[in-house]
Design a protein around this motif. Structure first.
Motif, PDB file in Angstrom:
ATOM      1  N   ALA A   1       4.128  34.512  15.218  1.00  9.65           N
ATOM      2  CA  ALA A   1       2.759  34.742  15.691  1.00  9.65           C
ATOM      3  C   ALA A   1       2.012  35.687  14.758  1.00  9.65           C
ATOM      4  N   VAL A   2       2.682  36.744  14.287  1.00  6.72           N
ATOM      5  CA  VAL A   2       2.039  37.680  13.361  1.00  6.72           C
ATOM      6  C   VAL A   2       1.752  37.000  12.027  1.00  6.72           C
ATOM      7  N   VAL A   3       2.679  36.199  11.536  1.00  6.51           N
ATOM      8  CA  VAL A   3       2.483  35.506  10.258  1.00  6.51           C
ATOM      9  C   VAL A   3       1.319  34.529  10.352  1.00  6.51           C
ATOM     10  N   ILE A   4       1.243  33.780  11.442  1.00  5.79           N
ATOM     11  CA  ILE A   4       0.134  32.837  11.618  1.00  5.79           C
ATOM     12  C   ILE A   4      -1.188  33.581  11.714  1.00  5.79           C
ATOM     13  N   ALA A   5      -1.213  34.698  12.440  1.00  2.19           N
ATOM     14  CA  ALA A   5      -2.440  35.474  12.578  1.00  2.19           C
ATOM     15  C   ALA A   5      -2.857  36.081  11.246  1.00  2.19           C
ATOM     16  N   ALA A   6      -1.898  36.522  10.452  1.00  2.00           N
ATOM     17  CA  ALA A   6      -2.226  37.106   9.152  1.00  2.00           C
ATOM     18  C   ALA A   6      -2.701  36.054   8.164  1.00  2.00           C
ATOM     19  N   ALA A   7      -2.246  34.824   8.327  1.00  2.00           N
ATOM     20  CA  ALA A   7      -2.633  33.746   7.418  1.00  2.00           C
ATOM     21  C   ALA A   7      -4.037  33.218   7.713  1.00  2.00           C
ATOM     22  N   ALA A   8      -4.567  33.488   8.900  1.00  2.00           N
ATOM     23  CA  ALA A   8      -5.878  32.953   9.271  1.00  2.00           C
ATOM     24  C   ALA A   8      -6.812  34.072   9.732  1.00  2.00           C
ATOM     25  N   PRO A   9      -7.192  34.985   8.838  1.00  2.00           N
ATOM     26  CA  PRO A   9      -8.060  36.086   9.271  1.00  2.00           C
ATOM     27  C   PRO A   9      -9.497  35.650   9.551  1.00  2.00           C
ATOM     28  N   GLU A  10      -9.892  34.467   9.066  1.00  2.00           N
ATOM     29  CA  GLU A  10     -11.272  34.029   9.270  1.00  2.00           C
ATOM     30  C   GLU A  10     -11.523  33.478  10.670  1.00  2.00           C
TER      31      GLU A  10
ATOM     32  N   ALA B   1      -4.634  40.265  17.601  1.00  2.00           N
ATOM     33  CA  ALA B   1      -4.044  39.374  18.601  1.00  2.00           C
ATOM     34  C   ALA B   1      -2.603  39.046  18.239  1.00  2.00           C
ATOM     35  N   GLY B   2      -2.338  38.843  16.943  1.00  2.00           N
ATOM     36  CA  GLY B   2      -0.967  38.562  16.505  1.00  2.00           C
ATOM     37  C   GLY B   2      -0.028  39.722  16.782  1.00  2.00           C
ATOM     38  N   ILE B   3      -0.513  40.935  16.549  1.00  2.00           N
ATOM     39  CA  ILE B   3       0.315  42.116  16.821  1.00  2.00           C
ATOM     40  C   ILE B   3       0.551  42.266  18.320  1.00  2.00           C
ATOM     41  N   PHE B   4      -0.468  41.985  19.127  1.00  2.00           N
ATOM     42  CA  PHE B   4      -0.320  42.041  20.583  1.00  2.00           C
ATOM     43  C   PHE B   4       0.723  41.034  21.055  1.00  2.00           C
ATOM     44  N   ILE B   5       0.653  39.816  20.536  1.00  2.00           N
ATOM     45  CA  ILE B   5       1.640  38.786  20.900  1.00  2.00           C
ATOM     46  C   ILE B   5       3.028  39.202  20.428  1.00  2.00           C
ATOM     47  N   PHE B   6       3.111  39.798  19.230  1.00  2.00           N
ATOM     48  CA  PHE B   6       4.409  40.263  18.734  1.00  2.00           C
ATOM     49  C   PHE B   6       4.990  41.347  19.637  1.00  2.00           C
ATOM     50  N   ILE B   7       4.147  42.257  20.118  1.00  2.00           N
ATOM     51  CA  ILE B   7       4.630  43.317  21.005  1.00  2.00           C
ATOM     52  C   ILE B   7       5.201  42.710  22.284  1.00  2.00           C
ATOM     53  N   ILE B   8       4.520  41.703  22.820  1.00  2.00           N
ATOM     54  CA  ILE B   8       5.008  41.063  24.048  1.00  2.00           C
ATOM     55  C   ILE B   8       6.317  40.331  23.777  1.00  2.00           C
ATOM     56  N   PHE B   9       6.290  39.387  22.824  1.00  2.00           N
ATOM     57  CA  PHE B   9       7.483  38.584  22.548  1.00  2.00           C
ATOM     58  C   PHE B   9       8.601  39.442  21.953  1.00  2.00           C
ATOM     59  N   GLY B  10       8.242  40.336  21.048  1.00  2.00           N
ATOM     60  CA  GLY B  10       9.245  41.186  20.423  1.00  2.00           C
ATOM     61  C   GLY B  10       9.912  42.122  21.419  1.00  2.00           C
TER      62      GLY B  10
END
Length: 89
Positions: free
Chosen positions: A31-40, A50-59
């Protein structure tokens, strides 16, 4: 006679819980990698937030599952050593 479900790992077993936790950790990293790849997609860093938030939940859930699975593997070994049979039969 075989039981439904076969021998695939289940969350009930320590090994299944450990595998599920590793999967959740991997899903959070993806999720973090996908979010970092699409900043636009979301301006001003919203996608990475949002990617970091999802990572905190799943991680967090994944880390908890990995810890519980590792402790349950140790517990199961001790249980089999003391009683002589598997706990979930």
């Amino acid at each position: 006679m075989s039981r439904p479900g076969g021998s695939r790992p289940k969350i009930r077993s320590p090994r299944g819980l450990l595998l599920f936790g590793i999967f959740l950790l991997f899903a959070g990293i993806v999720a973090v990698v996908i979010a970092a790849a699409a900043p636009e997609v979301l301006p001003n860093g919203g996608a990475i937030g949002a990617g970091i938030f999802i990572f905190i939940i799943f991680g967090g859930l994944g880390l908890a599952a990995v810890i519980m699975g590792a402790k349950r593997i140790r517990w199961k070994r001790e249980y089999v050593k003391v009683t002589g049979h598997e706990p979930w039969q």
